[in-house]
Design an enzyme around this catalytic site. Structure first.
Site, PDB file in Angstrom:
ATOM      1  N   SER A  31     -23.589 -12.727 -31.182  1.00 14.42           N
ATOM      2  CA  SER A  31     -24.735 -11.873 -30.851  1.00 14.42           C
ATOM      3  C   SER A  31     -26.076 -12.562 -31.019  1.00 14.42           C
ATOM      4  O   SER A  31     -27.099 -12.026 -30.565  1.00 14.42           O
ATOM      5  CB  SER A  31     -24.697 -10.605 -31.707  1.00 14.42           C
ATOM      6  OG  SER A  31     -23.603  -9.794 -31.343  1.00 14.42           O
ATOM      7  N   ASP A  74     -24.851   2.994 -23.443  1.00  6.70           N
ATOM      8  CA  ASP A  74     -23.818   2.252 -24.171  1.00  6.70           C
ATOM      9  C   ASP A  74     -22.825   3.252 -24.754  1.00  6.70           C
ATOM     10  O   ASP A  74     -23.036   3.798 -25.843  1.00  6.70           O
ATOM     11  CB  ASP A  74     -24.452   1.419 -25.290  1.00  6.70           C
ATOM     12  CG  ASP A  74     -23.429   0.591 -26.043  1.00  6.70           C
ATOM     13  OD1 ASP A  74     -22.217   0.836 -25.881  1.00  6.70           O
ATOM     14  OD2 ASP A  74     -23.843  -0.293 -26.822  1.00  6.70           O
TER      15      ASP A  74
END
Length: 655
Positions: free
Chosen positions: A329, A353
């Site tokens: 990430s 999301d």
């Protein structure tokens, strides 16, 4: 009967013989005189030089190797003089018998014998190979009294390299070792003056700064003209030209910070690189575990070499320079900047999301679960996988590649340390060249999805991640990373800065950089790293990350306890501080430690505290960090300026 002789004829014959003999003698003397004139007049200079060379010997004087210092003048590599007992196999007869006889005079351990055997294998028969080092005065005297017994054996005074801080910063410093046969063959291609300068030199830099700045550290070899006896023993010195010591190499590294980081890792593996983003100076360059470079100075023994080379922890691997990892990430902020700069997505575009992303019949999951609608800033703050799955799909692999390449991902940074690995920044062209079978050469759209969250084919070094972080921190201005600031002439004391290439502005929009910076700030104020940076005396910006060490089966839930320790996820963090005027930028990975906020971010926080606040962790805090159980600092921080330098370290004396 009386013989009647012709006296006149006999006399004439006698005179002729005398004349012939006289001419022969005269001719012989003429030849002798001619030869004498030739030798004494025509070849006088040449023969005089040969005669002198039979009486004298030219001996190279090896220079003192230059020191290596950190940015504060702390000695990281120095020299000391000691006696060594050396054997020249071609002159010693039966070497094994010679060693047994020597052992009756001087203590020779099994380790000495093993090291001698290995060094002899790498040397020629007429090379002098040490069997014992660091002889005491008593041992020197004992051998000298019985030297006549040992042809081909002699005592030499040599300079030895010393690394006073042991294994601290070993991957940066490197080490020196005896020149092996391969290196000798490579030297044959050197310029003639360089080859001459290494006459008498037995040791050379092998890794790190010792290797990269070998010729700077080596110095200039001197010569001595010695009068010798008929047996070749030196009688007296006739003339000399002293050697010139190597220059001192001054690093940008802060050895106290370096030691702090290495201590925080404890027994864990990983790497950290910290920059001054406004100059490219490397402040810390950590690879754990480390090794003691002093082991290599005299020739490492077989047991120590086996322990280092066969260890599963790979202590000889420079993880900061040669370890390649998926960035996880920590890649997302760069993807966000890529979207803004290429016009692929605006900062206020909201993406839903739901915790999964479907593409081509495959379901790409997210450990964050259903977090709802996120814009770009929140996508960084909450580390939304779905946001970046969709972004990667929209951009495509080649557009991602073209943007990430100038940031240094998958590229050689040009740092002044040898052996840097490139890693992999994938593209369609890369895959065509990397694989052989036609079906493997094709790039599939589904392979692009994982690139958005720093997985898939992406593998980069912490040096590359730190450089990219530094570029974003610096508003898009790129400096070449470097560990050497300057050199200092040992004779004159003159300091000469090492010239670096000019900075390059990548042309990022300040508004776009500001969006990414805001997202990174939100990570440490209200995101995954908020607990770690609570109470910091500065505003940091950063991103935690978790990267797979091994590929998991599709739709398989990650379970660290079910995996071997070396198969568990890596913990990462990238960041800089202060956010609006960065003075330090870094990237850190703790191998197989899991969550970035739990293992990597706490190390980064203490590095920033040290650099910006002059704070050193308390003993309780250090203990928690080493085992990956730290968040915000606990206990009272100690003033970094009052902490002792690493063991045996001391500022270098003025020239």
């Amino acid at each position: 009967m009386t013989e009647i002789r012709n006296v006149v004829a006999d006399l004439a014959r006698f005179k002729r013989r005398v004349i012939v003999i006289g001419l022969v003698v005269l001719g012989a003397f003429g030849l002798l005189c001619t030869r004498l004139v030739y030798l004494q007049v025509v070849r006088h200079t040449d023969l005089a030089e040969q005669a002198e060379s039979n009486r004298t010997a030219i001996v190279p004087v090896v220079p003192n190797r230059g020191l290596i210092l950190d940015r504060n003048g702390i000695v990281l590599a120095s020299n000391y003089s000691a006696y060594t007992l050396e054997i020249t196999p071609s002159k010693a007869g039966k070497v094994d018998d010679t060693i047994e006889s020597l052992a009756e005079v001087i203590d020779i351990t099994p380790r000495d014998r093993r090291r001698f055997k290995r060094l002899r294998e790498d040397s020629r028969s007429f090379d002098s190979v040490p069997i014992r080092t660091r002889l005491s005065d008593e041992e020197v005297a004992r051998f000298a009294a019985q030297r006549y017994r040992f042809p081909g054996v002699e005592i030499k005074a040599r300079l030895f390299r010393n690394y006073p801080n042991g294994d601290t910063a070993s991957h940066v410093l490197g080490y020196i070792g005896r020149i092996n046969q391969r290196e000798k063959e490579a030297m044959e291609d050197w310029p003639e003056e360089d080859v001459a300068n290494y006459k008498g030199t037995d040791y050379i830099g092998k890794l790190g700064v010792e290797q990269s700045y070998e010729k700077t550290l080596h110095g200039l070899t001197g010569v001595e003209q010695m009068e010798t006896s008929a047996g070749g023993r030196a009688v007296r010195r006739l003339a000399s030209h002293p050697s010139t010591p190597g220059d001192t190499v001054m690093l940008s590294l802060d050895i106290k910070l370096q030691k702090l980081v290495e201590d925080m890792y404890g027994d864990r593996r990983g790497a950290l690189v910290a920059f001054n983003p406004k100059t490219g100076e490397v402040l810390a360059f950590v690879s754990k575990p480390t090794f003691d470079p002093n082991l290599f100075v005299e020739g490492i023994d077989t047991e120590s070499w086996k322990e280092l080379s066969e260890s599963l922890d790979k202590p000889l691997l420079n993880r900061a320079l040669r370890g390649t990892y998926p960035p996880g990430s920590t890649y997302k902020p760069f993807m966000a900047l890529a979207a803004l700069q290429t016009g692929s997505r605006g900062p206020n575009v909201v993406v839903n999301d739901p915790g999964f992303f479907n593409f081509g019949g495959h379901r790409f999951g997210s450990p964050e679960g259903n977090i709802g609608g996120v814009d770009m800033r929140r996508s960084i703050q909450l580390s939304s996988n779905i946001y970046y799955y969709s972004l990667a799909n929209e951009m495509g692999v080649d557009k991602i590649h073209d943007f990430m390449k100038p940031l240094g991902f998958g590229q050689v940074t040009g740092i002044d340390l040898g052996g840097e690995l490139r890693g992999v920044l994938p593209s369609t062209e890369w895959k065509r060249n990397a694989y052989k079978r036609p079906e493997q050469k094709k790039w599939y759209a589904g392979e692009t999805i994982s690139l958005g969250i720093g997985q898939g084919y992406n593998t980069f070094t912490m040096l590359q991640l730190a450089q990219a972080t530094s570029i974003v921190a610096n508003g898009g201005v790129r400096y070449r990373p470097h560990v050497v600031l300057a050199t200092r002439d040992t004779v004159t004391g003159q300091i000469k800065s090492v010239i670096q290439p000019p900075a390059e502005n990548l042309g990022y929009s300040p508004a776009n950089v500001a969006v990414v910076r805001e997202g990174l700030v939100s990570v440490v104020t209200s995101g995954t790293a908020r607990g770690v940076f609570a109470g910091a005396g500065y505003q940091a910006a950063g991103k935690t990350g978790t990267a797979q060490a091994v590929t998991q089966a599709q739709n398989t839930k990650y379970n660290a306890r079910a995996l071997e320790e070396h198969q568990r996820d890596h913990a990462l963090f990238m960041g800089f501080a202060p956010a609006n005027d960065p003075k330090i930028a870094l990237a850190v990975i703790v191998e197989n430690a899991g969550w970035g906020a739990g293992a990597a971010a706490p190390i980064a926080r203490r590095v920033m505290d040290y650099w910006l606040m002059d704070q050193y962790p308390s003993e309780a805090d250090m203990a928690a960090i080493r085992v990956g159980k730290a968040t915000a600092p606990i206990g009272k921080p100690r003033p970094a300026g009052e902490m002792a330098w690493p063991a045996s370290a001391a500022p270098a004396a003025a020239p």
